[in-house]
Design a protein around this motif. Structure first.
Motif, PDB file in Angstrom:
ATOM      1  N   GLN A 163       0.827  -1.204   0.000  1.00 29.28           N
ATOM      2  CA  GLN A 163       0.000   0.000   0.000  1.00 29.28           C
ATOM      3  C   GLN A 163       0.866   1.260   0.000  1.00 29.28           C
ATOM      4  N   ALA A 164       1.943   1.246   0.797  1.00 23.98           N
ATOM      5  CA  ALA A 164       2.823   2.411   0.866  1.00 23.98           C
ATOM      6  C   ALA A 164       3.495   2.677  -0.472  1.00 23.98           C
ATOM      7  N   VAL A 165       4.007   1.646  -1.109  1.00 23.87           N
ATOM      8  CA  VAL A 165       4.687   1.803  -2.397  1.00 23.87           C
ATOM      9  C   VAL A 165       3.730   2.387  -3.435  1.00 23.87           C
ATOM     10  N   GLU A 166       2.496   1.909  -3.458  1.00 20.71           N
ATOM     11  CA  GLU A 166       1.516   2.435  -4.411  1.00 20.71           C
ATOM     12  C   GLU A 166       1.146   3.880  -4.083  1.00 20.71           C
ATOM     13  N   THR A 167       0.909   4.167  -2.802  1.00 13.70           N
ATOM     14  CA  THR A 167       0.515   5.518  -2.382  1.00 13.70           C
ATOM     15  C   THR A 167       1.602   6.534  -2.690  1.00 13.70           C
ATOM     16  N   LEU A 168       2.855   6.139  -2.539  1.00 10.69           N
ATOM     17  CA  LEU A 168       3.981   7.057  -2.724  1.00 10.69           C
ATOM     18  C   LEU A 168       4.461   7.138  -4.168  1.00 10.69           C
ATOM     19  N   GLY A 169       3.834   6.367  -5.055  1.00 13.27           N
ATOM     20  CA  GLY A 169       4.214   6.409  -6.466  1.00 13.27           C
ATOM     21  C   GLY A 169       5.576   5.813  -6.759  1.00 13.27           C
ATOM     22  N   LEU A 170       5.926   4.767  -6.017  1.00 12.34           N
ATOM     23  CA  LEU A 170       7.255   4.161  -6.173  1.00 12.34           C
ATOM     24  C   LEU A 170       7.233   2.823  -6.921  1.00 12.34           C
ATOM     25  N   ALA A 171       6.071   2.413  -7.398  1.00 12.67           N
ATOM     26  CA  ALA A 171       5.928   1.052  -7.920  1.00 12.67           C
ATOM     27  C   ALA A 171       6.794   0.767  -9.144  1.00 12.67           C
ATOM     28  N   ASP A 172       7.256   1.819  -9.824  1.00 12.28           N
ATOM     29  CA  ASP A 172       8.083   1.586 -11.014  1.00 12.28           C
ATOM     30  C   ASP A 172       9.493   1.144 -10.677  1.00 12.28           C
ATOM     31  N   ARG A 173       9.934   1.339  -9.407  1.00 10.66           N
ATOM     32  CA  ARG A 173      11.303   0.950  -9.062  1.00 10.66           C
ATOM     33  C   ARG A 173      11.440   0.346  -7.667  1.00 10.66           C
ATOM     34  N   VAL A 174      10.319   0.169  -6.967  1.00  8.86           N
ATOM     35  CA  VAL A 174      10.334  -0.486  -5.664  1.00  8.86           C
ATOM     36  C   VAL A 174       9.352  -1.647  -5.701  1.00  8.86           C
ATOM     37  N   GLU A 175       9.842  -2.841  -5.372  1.00  8.81           N
ATOM     38  CA  GLU A 175       9.017  -4.051  -5.413  1.00  8.81           C
ATOM     39  C   GLU A 175       8.930  -4.658  -4.014  1.00  8.81           C
ATOM     40  N   VAL A 176       7.734  -5.081  -3.639  1.00  8.32           N
ATOM     41  CA  VAL A 176       7.536  -5.776  -2.372  1.00  8.32           C
ATOM     42  C   VAL A 176       7.504  -7.271  -2.649  1.00  8.32           C
ATOM     43  N   VAL A 177       8.347  -8.014  -1.953  1.00 10.67           N
ATOM     44  CA  VAL A 177       8.378  -9.471  -2.073  1.00 10.67           C
ATOM     45  C   VAL A 177       8.093 -10.061  -0.709  1.00 10.67           C
ATOM     46  N   ARG A 178       7.045 -10.856  -0.618  1.00 11.67           N
ATOM     47  CA  ARG A 178       6.762 -11.516   0.650  1.00 11.67           C
ATOM     48  C   ARG A 178       7.529 -12.839   0.698  1.00 11.67           C
ATOM     49  N   GLY A 179       8.440 -12.944   1.645  1.00 13.18           N
ATOM     50  CA  GLY A 179       9.236 -14.153   1.760  1.00 13.18           C
ATOM     51  C   GLY A 179      10.351 -13.981   2.771  1.00 13.18           C
ATOM     52  N   ARG A 180      11.002 -15.097   3.082  1.00 14.56           N
ATOM     53  CA  ARG A 180      12.114 -15.089   4.028  1.00 14.56           C
ATOM     54  C   ARG A 180      13.420 -14.978   3.267  1.00 14.56           C
ATOM     55  N   ALA A 181      14.394 -14.365   3.897  1.00 17.06           N
ATOM     56  CA  ALA A 181      15.693 -14.184   3.250  1.00 17.06           C
ATOM     57  C   ALA A 181      16.301 -15.520   2.852  1.00 17.06           C
ATOM     58  N   GLU A 182      16.171 -16.531   3.716  1.00 24.19           N
ATOM     59  CA  GLU A 182      16.803 -17.820   3.432  1.00 24.19           C
ATOM     60  C   GLU A 182      16.162 -18.560   2.271  1.00 24.19           C
ATOM     61  N   ASP A 183      14.965 -18.123   1.857  1.00 22.68           N
ATOM     62  CA  ASP A 183      14.291 -18.749   0.721  1.00 22.68           C
ATOM     63  C   ASP A 183      14.414 -17.930  -0.558  1.00 22.68           C
ATOM     64  N   HIS A 184      14.988 -16.744  -0.452  1.00 21.67           N
ATOM     65  CA  HIS A 184      15.099 -15.834  -1.596  1.00 21.67           C
ATOM     66  C   HIS A 184      16.318 -16.227  -2.421  1.00 21.67           C
ATOM     67  N   ARG A 185      16.176 -16.249  -3.725  1.00 21.81           N
ATOM     68  CA  ARG A 185      17.247 -16.777  -4.567  1.00 21.81           C
ATOM     69  C   ARG A 185      17.809 -15.749  -5.539  1.00 21.81           C
ATOM     70  N   VAL A 186      17.679 -14.487  -5.210  1.00 18.01           N
ATOM     71  CA  VAL A 186      18.194 -13.414  -6.060  1.00 18.01           C
ATOM     72  C   VAL A 186      19.345 -12.735  -5.336  1.00 18.01           C
ATOM     73  N   THR A 187      20.338 -12.267  -6.083  1.00 23.87           N
ATOM     74  CA  THR A 187      21.437 -11.526  -5.455  1.00 23.87           C
ATOM     75  C   THR A 187      21.379 -10.053  -5.864  1.00 23.87           C
ATOM     76  N   TYR A 188      21.997  -9.224  -5.005  1.00 26.04           N
ATOM     77  CA  TYR A 188      21.896  -7.776  -5.147  1.00 26.04           C
ATOM     78  C   TYR A 188      23.265  -7.139  -4.932  1.00 26.04           C
ATOM     79  N   ASP A 189      23.375  -5.884  -5.364  1.00 23.62           N
ATOM     80  CA  ASP A 189      24.613  -5.130  -5.138  1.00 23.62           C
ATOM     81  C   ASP A 189      24.744  -4.719  -3.680  1.00 23.62           C
ATOM     82  N   VAL A 190      23.614  -4.388  -3.047  1.00 27.57           N
ATOM     83  CA  VAL A 190      23.608  -3.943  -1.654  1.00 27.57           C
ATOM     84  C   VAL A 190      22.467  -4.642  -0.918  1.00 27.57           C
TER      85      VAL A 190
END
Length: 211
Positions: free
Chosen positions: A108-135
């Motif tokens: 809801q916050a991401v949509e309200t603030l107009g950030l949906a084009d570059r901020v994604e919400v993922v529901r899940g645990r870190a240990e199950d997440h399989r993507v890597t990031y720069d930071v």
């Protein structure tokens, strides 16, 4: 512009969020209303949301390179991921959160603030997440050994973990010195500020030592 729980310096919002001050105010309003009602923010925190939470989170911006992919692990109410995204429109941010109520608030916050084009919400645990990031970001998430167990696998080979911590950060790093060396990791405690008069934010920056 009405500023909920106004910061100690009235022009601080514009200084920290020069291109998104109104969105930052809307975010603090969400934290002070829905965030408190849903139990994401303690009622006593509503008067210090700017200084203690939002500016503290935004301060980490100085340690994030331009144009990178960032994940906020255990994002909760969006701290530090949303303030960072508001301050840094060049970043792509994932808010990783396992709990349904918190993930719903974040969406809801991401949509309200107009950030949906570059901020994604993922529901899940870190240990199950399989993507890597720069930071990989975290804020008051867990003691350093457990935190690194969750966060390091999400950091790319040249990536870093930035953990917003309290005053015991240096003690934690010193206690884990041998284990950090064993894992070929470097850790340093860095103090950053959202603006010159703001309180320091203490960050533990962890990176892999090059072979």
């Amino acid at each position: 512009m009405t500023v909920p729980g106004a910061p100690s310096r009235p022009d601080a919002v514009e200084a920290v969020f020069p291109d998104s001050a109104e969105a930052a105010v809307r975010y603090v309003d969400l934290l002070a209303t829905t965030g408190v009602e849903w139990g994401l923010i303690g009622p006593r925190e509503s008067e210090r949301l700017w200084e203690r939470h939002v500016f503290n989170s935004a301060a980490v911006s100085d340690l994030v390179p331009p144009g990178v992919d960032v994940v906020d692990v255990g994002s909760g109410a969006g701290l530090p991921g949303i303030p960072l995204a508001l301050r840094r429109p060049d970043l792509r941010v994932v808010l990783l959160e396992p709990l349904l109520r918190r993930a719903t608030f974040l969406t809801q916050a991401v949509e309200t603030l107009g950030l949906a084009d570059r901020v994604e919400v993922v529901r899940g645990r870190a240990e199950d997440h399989r993507v890597t990031y720069d930071v990989v970001l975290s804020r008051a998430l867990a003691p350093l050994p457990r935190l690194l167990g969750w966060c390091l696998p999400l950091a790319g080979r040249d990536g870093s973990v930035l953990a917003l911590k309290g005053r015991s950060a240096q003690d934690e790093v010193e206690e884990q010195h041998r284990e950090l060396v064993r894992q070929r990791l470097s850790a340093e405690v860095v103090s950053v500020r959202a603006y010159p008069e703001a309180e320091d934010a203490t960050v533990v920056r962890v990176r892999r030592v090059p072979s």
